[in-house]
Write a protein that holds these residues in place. Sequence first.
Motif, PDB file in Angstrom:
ATOM      1  N   UNK A 184      51.902  21.823  62.088  1.00 10.26           N
ATOM      2  CA  UNK A 184      53.200  21.279  62.494  1.00 10.26           C
ATOM      3  C   UNK A 184      54.161  22.293  62.678  1.00 10.26           C
ATOM      4  N   UNK A 185      54.811  22.730  63.659  1.00  7.09           N
ATOM      5  CA  UNK A 185      55.763  23.660  64.172  1.00  7.09           C
ATOM      6  C   UNK A 185      57.024  23.266  64.527  1.00  7.09           C
ATOM      7  N   UNK A 186      58.095  23.573  63.894  1.00 13.27           N
ATOM      8  CA  UNK A 186      59.388  23.242  64.284  1.00 13.27           C
ATOM      9  C   UNK A 186      59.986  24.368  65.334  1.00 13.27           C
ATOM     10  N   UNK A 187      60.659  23.791  66.422  1.00 10.68           N
ATOM     11  CA  UNK A 187      60.979  24.757  67.460  1.00 10.68           C
ATOM     12  C   UNK A 187      62.076  24.485  68.205  1.00 10.68           C
ATOM     13  N   UNK A 188      63.046  25.263  68.659  1.00 13.18           N
ATOM     14  CA  UNK A 188      63.985  24.740  69.564  1.00 13.18           C
ATOM     15  C   UNK A 188      63.500  25.214  71.095  1.00 13.18           C
ATOM     16  N   UNK A 189      62.454  26.060  71.219  1.00 11.53           N
ATOM     17  CA  UNK A 189      61.995  26.460  72.342  1.00 11.53           C
ATOM     18  C   UNK A 189      60.772  25.667  73.129  1.00 11.53           C
ATOM     19  N   UNK A 190      61.369  24.851  74.273  1.00 12.76           N
ATOM     20  CA  UNK A 190      60.446  24.057  74.919  1.00 12.76           C
ATOM     21  C   UNK A 190      59.106  24.556  75.279  1.00 12.76           C
ATOM     22  N   UNK A 191      59.233  25.817  75.530  1.00  6.94           N
ATOM     23  CA  UNK A 191      57.608  26.752  76.057  1.00  6.94           C
ATOM     24  C   UNK A 191      56.812  26.792  74.822  1.00  6.94           C
ATOM     25  N   UNK A 192      57.502  26.862  73.635  1.00  5.78           N
ATOM     26  CA  UNK A 192      56.545  26.932  72.714  1.00  5.78           C
ATOM     27  C   UNK A 192      55.991  25.723  72.369  1.00  5.78           C
ATOM     28  N   UNK A 193      56.712  24.591  72.245  1.00  7.38           N
ATOM     29  CA  UNK A 193      56.467  23.290  71.940  1.00  7.38           C
ATOM     30  C   UNK A 193      55.441  22.718  73.039  1.00  7.38           C
ATOM     31  N   UNK A 194      55.609  23.192  74.070  1.00  7.13           N
ATOM     32  CA  UNK A 194      54.477  22.716  75.351  1.00  7.13           C
ATOM     33  C   UNK A 194      53.109  23.143  75.050  1.00  7.13           C
ATOM     34  N   UNK A 195      52.727  23.927  74.113  1.00  4.43           N
ATOM     35  CA  UNK A 195      51.568  24.605  73.864  1.00  4.43           C
ATOM     36  C   UNK A 195      50.812  23.733  72.728  1.00  4.43           C
ATOM     37  N   UNK A 196      51.802  22.922  72.268  1.00  5.17           N
ATOM     38  CA  UNK A 196      50.984  21.998  71.093  1.00  5.17           C
ATOM     39  C   UNK A 196      50.581  20.477  71.700  1.00  5.17           C
ATOM     40  N   UNK A 197      49.739  19.805  71.005  1.00  7.23           N
ATOM     41  CA  UNK A 197      49.071  18.641  71.871  1.00  7.23           C
ATOM     42  C   UNK A 197      50.382  17.460  71.960  1.00  7.23           C
ATOM     43  N   UNK A 198      51.043  17.334  70.866  1.00  5.16           N
ATOM     44  CA  UNK A 198      52.205  16.201  70.699  1.00  5.16           C
ATOM     45  C   UNK A 198      53.615  16.954  70.432  1.00  5.16           C
ATOM     46  N   UNK A 199      54.615  16.161  70.977  1.00  2.38           N
ATOM     47  CA  UNK A 199      55.987  16.780  70.684  1.00  2.38           C
ATOM     48  C   UNK A 199      56.862  15.582  70.275  1.00  2.38           C
ATOM     49  N   UNK A 200      57.567  15.794  68.984  1.00  4.92           N
ATOM     50  CA  UNK A 200      58.492  15.084  68.737  1.00  4.92           C
ATOM     51  C   UNK A 200      59.870  15.806  68.852  1.00  4.92           C
ATOM     52  N   UNK A 201      60.896  14.730  69.288  1.00  4.15           N
ATOM     53  CA  UNK A 201      62.197  15.329  69.406  1.00  4.15           C
ATOM     54  C   UNK A 201      63.228  14.963  68.285  1.00  4.15           C
ATOM     55  N   UNK A 202      63.884  15.757  67.650  1.00  2.00           N
ATOM     56  CA  UNK A 202      64.845  15.333  66.692  1.00  2.00           C
ATOM     57  C   UNK A 202      66.325  15.486  67.227  1.00  2.00           C
ATOM     58  N   UNK A 203      67.298  14.564  67.186  1.00  2.15           N
ATOM     59  CA  UNK A 203      68.581  14.881  67.373  1.00  2.15           C
ATOM     60  C   UNK A 203      69.397  14.159  66.378  1.00  2.15           C
ATOM     61  N   UNK A 204      70.471  14.895  66.040  1.00  2.00           N
ATOM     62  CA  UNK A 204      71.235  14.423  64.702  1.00  2.00           C
ATOM     63  C   UNK A 204      70.505  13.699  63.517  1.00  2.00           C
ATOM     64  N   UNK A 205      69.502  14.414  62.999  1.00  2.00           N
ATOM     65  CA  UNK A 205      68.572  13.772  62.095  1.00  2.00           C
ATOM     66  C   UNK A 205      67.823  12.640  62.465  1.00  2.00           C
ATOM     67  N   UNK A 206      67.721  12.251  63.568  1.00  2.00           N
ATOM     68  CA  UNK A 206      66.950  11.175  63.892  1.00  2.00           C
ATOM     69  C   UNK A 206      65.670  11.662  64.640  1.00  2.00           C
ATOM     70  N   UNK A 207      64.434  11.099  64.080  1.00  2.00           N
ATOM     71  CA  UNK A 207      63.344  11.153  65.240  1.00  2.00           C
ATOM     72  C   UNK A 207      63.165  10.360  66.230  1.00  2.00           C
ATOM     73  N   UNK A 208      63.204  10.654  67.602  1.00  2.74           N
ATOM     74  CA  UNK A 208      63.512   9.818  68.558  1.00  2.74           C
ATOM     75  C   UNK A 208      62.424   9.509  69.419  1.00  2.74           C
ATOM     76  N   UNK A 209      61.659  10.465  69.976  1.00  5.45           N
ATOM     77  CA  UNK A 209      60.653  10.382  70.750  1.00  5.45           C
ATOM     78  C   UNK A 209      59.257  11.038  70.506  1.00  5.45           C
ATOM     79  N   UNK A 210      58.262  10.533  71.173  1.00  2.40           N
ATOM     80  CA  UNK A 210      56.851  11.279  71.102  1.00  2.40           C
ATOM     81  C   UNK A 210      56.808  11.418  72.653  1.00  2.40           C
ATOM     82  N   UNK A 211      56.636  12.660  73.081  1.00  2.00           N
ATOM     83  CA  UNK A 211      56.153  13.317  74.305  1.00  2.00           C
ATOM     84  C   UNK A 211      54.967  13.895  74.476  1.00  2.00           C
TER      85      UNK A 211
END
Length: 237
Positions: free
Chosen positions: A204-231
């Motif tokens: 599990x990797x936290x990142x602000x870099x979409x290019x880094x996130x794109x290399x992992x199988x699943x991406x979750x997004x957080x905004x304002x402390x909320x886990x919003x989406x699974x992409x």
Amino acid sequence: MPPRDHAIPAGKPVTSLDEVLVDCRNAALTFGRGATAVVAVHGANLWVRSADRLAIVGPSGSGKSSLLHLLAGLEQTTSGTVTWPALDGPGGIGIVFQGDSLIAALDVVENTALPLVLAGVPDGEAHRLAAEALALVDAADLAERLPEEISGGQAQRVAAARVLAQSPRLILADEPTGRLDHTTGGHVLDALLTAADQTGAALVVTTHDPAIAARLTTRLAMRGGRLLTVDEPQEAS
């Protein structure tokens, strides 16, 4: 409920590929009290499974690190629960922190072996395991150097090796490329992915870099402390 891509259907036998390592249910984390209280994580639901390659994406201050700390057992939930069904508590988790984490007076192999030595592993065995972990992240040639003699990217690879030497079942990496240039950051992620593949650990990797996130199988997004989406990840440009 946990995100759909991270839920195991009712009645389905748990296998080595979908075994739940962390079960995070309505987990919230608040710092402070009263009018000054800050909610860092709002009711997060997440399952981390043994085969996961997961990115948690969001800007600085979005709650990514706080959520990672909950998954690691470094913080206790204010409400909700975090459990580790297939682990011996959080003890089967290795954490790669953001930024400098090496001890200046120790050389690279000593830094890598230190957690094992502190856990009671004999020095010779600890150094052997450390050398193997350094080789996994392509840092064997750095073994006798001091932290001041290596680059930031190399130091992050050594920090990853220090975790890998402990053979964790889950690797949590908090912005491991955040202070690195794009190329060096890519090499650090290469090391984490390769090592996780070779050791069978979830990542599990936290990142602000979409290019880094794109290399992992699943991406979750957080905004304002909320886990919003699974992409699903997109190809990095």
